[in-house]
Design a protein around this motif. Sequence first.
Motif, PDB file in Angstrom:
ATOM      1  N   PRO A  66       0.824  -1.208   0.000  1.00  0.00           N
ATOM      2  CA  PRO A  66       0.000   0.000   0.000  1.00  0.00           C
ATOM      3  C   PRO A  66       0.863   1.264   0.000  1.00  0.00           C
ATOM      4  CG  PRO A  66      -0.675  -1.499   1.755  1.00  0.00           C
ATOM      5  CD  PRO A  66       0.592  -2.042   1.180  1.00  0.00           C
ATOM      6  N   LEU A  67       0.278   2.337  -0.484  1.00  0.00           N
ATOM      7  CA  LEU A  67       1.006   3.607  -0.607  1.00  0.00           C
ATOM      8  C   LEU A  67       0.389   4.633   0.350  1.00  0.00           C
ATOM      9  CD1 LEU A  67       2.832   5.638  -2.238  1.00  0.00           C
ATOM     10  CD2 LEU A  67       0.885   5.889  -3.798  1.00  0.00           C
ATOM     11  N   GLU A  68       1.206   5.168   1.221  1.00  0.00           N
ATOM     12  CA  GLU A  68       0.725   6.241   2.111  1.00  0.00           C
ATOM     13  C   GLU A  68       1.509   7.492   1.768  1.00  0.00           C
ATOM     14  OE1 GLU A  68       1.915   5.838   6.188  1.00  0.00           O
ATOM     15  OE2 GLU A  68       1.141   7.841   6.654  1.00  0.00           O
ATOM     16  N   ARG A  69       0.855   8.423   1.100  1.00  0.00           N
ATOM     17  CA  ARG A  69       1.577   9.645   0.741  1.00  0.00           C
ATOM     18  C   ARG A  69       1.687  10.577   1.939  1.00  0.00           C
ATOM     19  NH1 ARG A  69       0.083  13.204  -2.802  1.00  0.00           N
ATOM     20  NH2 ARG A  69      -1.940  12.502  -3.583  1.00  0.00           N
ATOM     21  N   LEU A 216      18.557  12.679   5.312  1.00  0.00           N
ATOM     22  CA  LEU A 216      18.301  11.405   5.981  1.00  0.00           C
ATOM     23  C   LEU A 216      17.449  10.538   5.057  1.00  0.00           C
ATOM     24  CD1 LEU A 216      18.232   9.651   8.598  1.00  0.00           C
ATOM     25  CD2 LEU A 216      16.245  10.958   9.285  1.00  0.00           C
ATOM     26  N   GLY A 217      17.929   9.364   4.795  1.00  0.00           N
ATOM     27  CA  GLY A 217      17.148   8.397   4.022  1.00  0.00           C
ATOM     28  C   GLY A 217      16.845   7.215   4.914  1.00  0.00           C
ATOM     29  N   LEU A 218      15.583   6.820   4.966  1.00  0.00           N
ATOM     30  CA  LEU A 218      15.183   5.721   5.853  1.00  0.00           C
ATOM     31  C   LEU A 218      14.296   4.759   5.062  1.00  0.00           C
ATOM     32  CD1 LEU A 218      15.124   4.778   8.908  1.00  0.00           C
ATOM     33  CD2 LEU A 218      12.878   5.878   8.998  1.00  0.00           C
ATOM     34  N   ASN A 219      14.713   3.501   5.023  1.00  0.00           N
ATOM     35  CA  ASN A 219      13.882   2.501   4.334  1.00  0.00           C
ATOM     36  C   ASN A 219      12.670   2.190   5.211  1.00  0.00           C
ATOM     37  OD1 ASN A 219      15.967   2.381   2.471  1.00  0.00           O
ATOM     38  ND2 ASN A 219      16.908   0.588   3.434  1.00  0.00           N
ATOM     39  N   VAL A 220      11.491   2.440   4.682  1.00  0.00           N
ATOM     40  CA  VAL A 220      10.289   2.237   5.497  1.00  0.00           C
ATOM     41  C   VAL A 220       9.475   1.049   4.991  1.00  0.00           C
ATOM     42  CG1 VAL A 220       8.157   3.279   6.362  1.00  0.00           C
ATOM     43  CG2 VAL A 220      10.187   4.692   6.030  1.00  0.00           C
ATOM     44  N   ALA A 221       9.134   1.068   3.735  1.00  0.00           N
ATOM     45  CA  ALA A 221       8.253   0.015   3.226  1.00  0.00           C
ATOM     46  C   ALA A 221       8.759  -0.481   1.873  1.00  0.00           C
ATOM     47  CB  ALA A 221       6.835   0.565   3.090  1.00  0.00           C
ATOM     48  N   MET A 222      10.058  -0.401   1.663  1.00  0.00           N
ATOM     49  CA  MET A 222      10.615  -0.775   0.357  1.00  0.00           C
ATOM     50  C   MET A 222      10.384  -2.261   0.105  1.00  0.00           C
ATOM     51  SD  MET A 222      14.117   0.536  -1.292  1.00  0.00           S
ATOM     52  CE  MET A 222      15.346  -0.144  -0.194  1.00  0.00           C
ATOM     53  N   THR A 223       9.841  -2.575  -1.061  1.00  0.00           N
ATOM     54  CA  THR A 223       9.579  -3.985  -1.386  1.00  0.00           C
ATOM     55  C   THR A 223      10.851  -4.631  -1.934  1.00  0.00           C
ATOM     56  OG1 THR A 223       8.973  -3.463  -3.660  1.00  0.00           O
ATOM     57  CG2 THR A 223       7.190  -3.429  -2.032  1.00  0.00           C
ATOM     58  N   ALA A 224      10.829  -5.959  -1.997  1.00  0.00           N
ATOM     59  CA  ALA A 224      12.001  -6.685  -2.528  1.00  0.00           C
ATOM     60  C   ALA A 224      12.306  -6.204  -3.942  1.00  0.00           C
ATOM     61  CB  ALA A 224      11.723  -8.177  -2.506  1.00  0.00           C
ATOM     62  N   ILE A 249       4.026   0.912  11.253  1.00  0.00           N
ATOM     63  CA  ILE A 249       3.815   2.316  11.638  1.00  0.00           C
ATOM     64  C   ILE A 249       3.679   3.164  10.377  1.00  0.00           C
ATOM     65  CG2 ILE A 249       6.301   2.739  11.781  1.00  0.00           C
ATOM     66  CD1 ILE A 249       5.701   4.765  13.965  1.00  0.00           C
ATOM     67  N   SER A 250       2.928   4.252  10.470  1.00  0.00           N
ATOM     68  CA  SER A 250       2.708   5.059   9.274  1.00  0.00           C
ATOM     69  C   SER A 250       3.943   5.886   8.948  1.00  0.00           C
ATOM     70  CB  SER A 250       1.500   5.977   9.469  1.00  0.00           C
ATOM     71  OG  SER A 250       1.868   7.123  10.191  1.00  0.00           O
ATOM     72  N   ALA A 255       7.824  10.292   9.827  1.00  0.00           N
ATOM     73  CA  ALA A 255       8.326  11.567   9.289  1.00  0.00           C
ATOM     74  C   ALA A 255       8.237  12.648  10.353  1.00  0.00           C
ATOM     75  CB  ALA A 255       7.514  11.966   8.054  1.00  0.00           C
ATOM     76  N   THR A 256       7.118  12.667  11.071  1.00  0.00           N
ATOM     77  CA  THR A 256       6.907  13.688  12.097  1.00  0.00           C
ATOM     78  C   THR A 256       7.909  13.509  13.233  1.00  0.00           C
ATOM     79  OG1 THR A 256       4.560  13.592  11.535  1.00  0.00           O
ATOM     80  CG2 THR A 256       5.134  14.731  13.571  1.00  0.00           C
TER      81      THR A 256
END
Length: 339
Positions: A66-69, A216-224, A249-250, A255-256
């Motif tokens: 799913p995509l959470e903008r 800052l780059g953070l992998n959150v929901a990156m798919t294979a 977590i969202s 981000a916040t």
Amino acid sequence: MTRALDDAALLPLADALAAGDWVSGEALAAAAGVSRAALAKRIAQIEAWGLDIEARPGLGYRLTAPLERLDAATIHAGLSPASRARLAGLAKLVVALRVDSTNQRLIEAAAAGDPQALFAEAQTAGRGRRGRDWRSPFGANLYLSLAWSFAGWPPKLGTLPLAVGVVAARALAATGLPGVQLKWPNDLRIGEAKLGGILIESRSEIGGACRVIIGLGLNVAMTAGQGAHLEQAWTSVHAAQSAAGRPAISRTALATALLDGLLAALAQFEQDGFASFLDDWNRLDLAAGRAVRIEGATPLEGRACGIDPDGALIVESADGQRHHLHAGEVSLRLPVAAA
Ligand code: BTN
């Protein structure tokens, strides 16, 4: 030749897929405002943003996750009053769709006045340390830059990336993600897998001021699929939460929390330097006590013994000598412990 569509014009199509459920071609064509025949081309365009889309006859299309903008107003509203005051208005917090690099955008936005924060849903030329690329698929991870101006050049500016690592690890722990550690100088790791990284770019300004862009780059929901072919082992916030049996977590909450932590930490760093981050850094040190290999002009093997107040890595060699090594001059390698 047809003109490439504006990113914004393609958003309704991405949003129609956001839930991650199958959506018919007819419904997507309607959302995109195109004919059924023209849909495939639009789909290909948003795939080029890095969205991982599956197509199946009879079912239509779906995102593999799913995509959470992100929404700037929501993030801004979630900041502490002190952070909102530091940021001096919602206009100083922007969520862009796709940029080359959030760091580069803020480097070029000095005239707008700092602090200013920029998130992007995707980067087309995201940059990592040592000239590497930073994989930045649309909506999957967090790509954040914060521009901050110090009145003068801070005495130990080289410790700022280390302080930012502590801030990010603290924010992740506070949002319920266990096991985040720091690999010197500023990788966020879970075990041996990379979760995120920090790239700070600094500029001297007229009048002696010092401007830093903290990326800052953070992998959150990156798919294979999105992370395929990355050179090093990686993980994501959602993968780690799922392994720990916790709900995802969202991105907005993350981000916040990250931006809030960074704004507070920058003010603290400006006042007290690295001192108040040092203990936490050493507590979170992935290499502590481990056999390590140092690559650089003078390669070295030994045992990692934490960092000193200047942010230098301390390595004890077999002869008992302690070496203080500075980031930028050397690379730290952690041979994987034998099972
Ligand atoms: C690293 O190599 O570990 C550092 C990666 C830093 C990536 C972030 S994503 C947001 C900001 N914009 C960039 O172009 N890079 C940083």
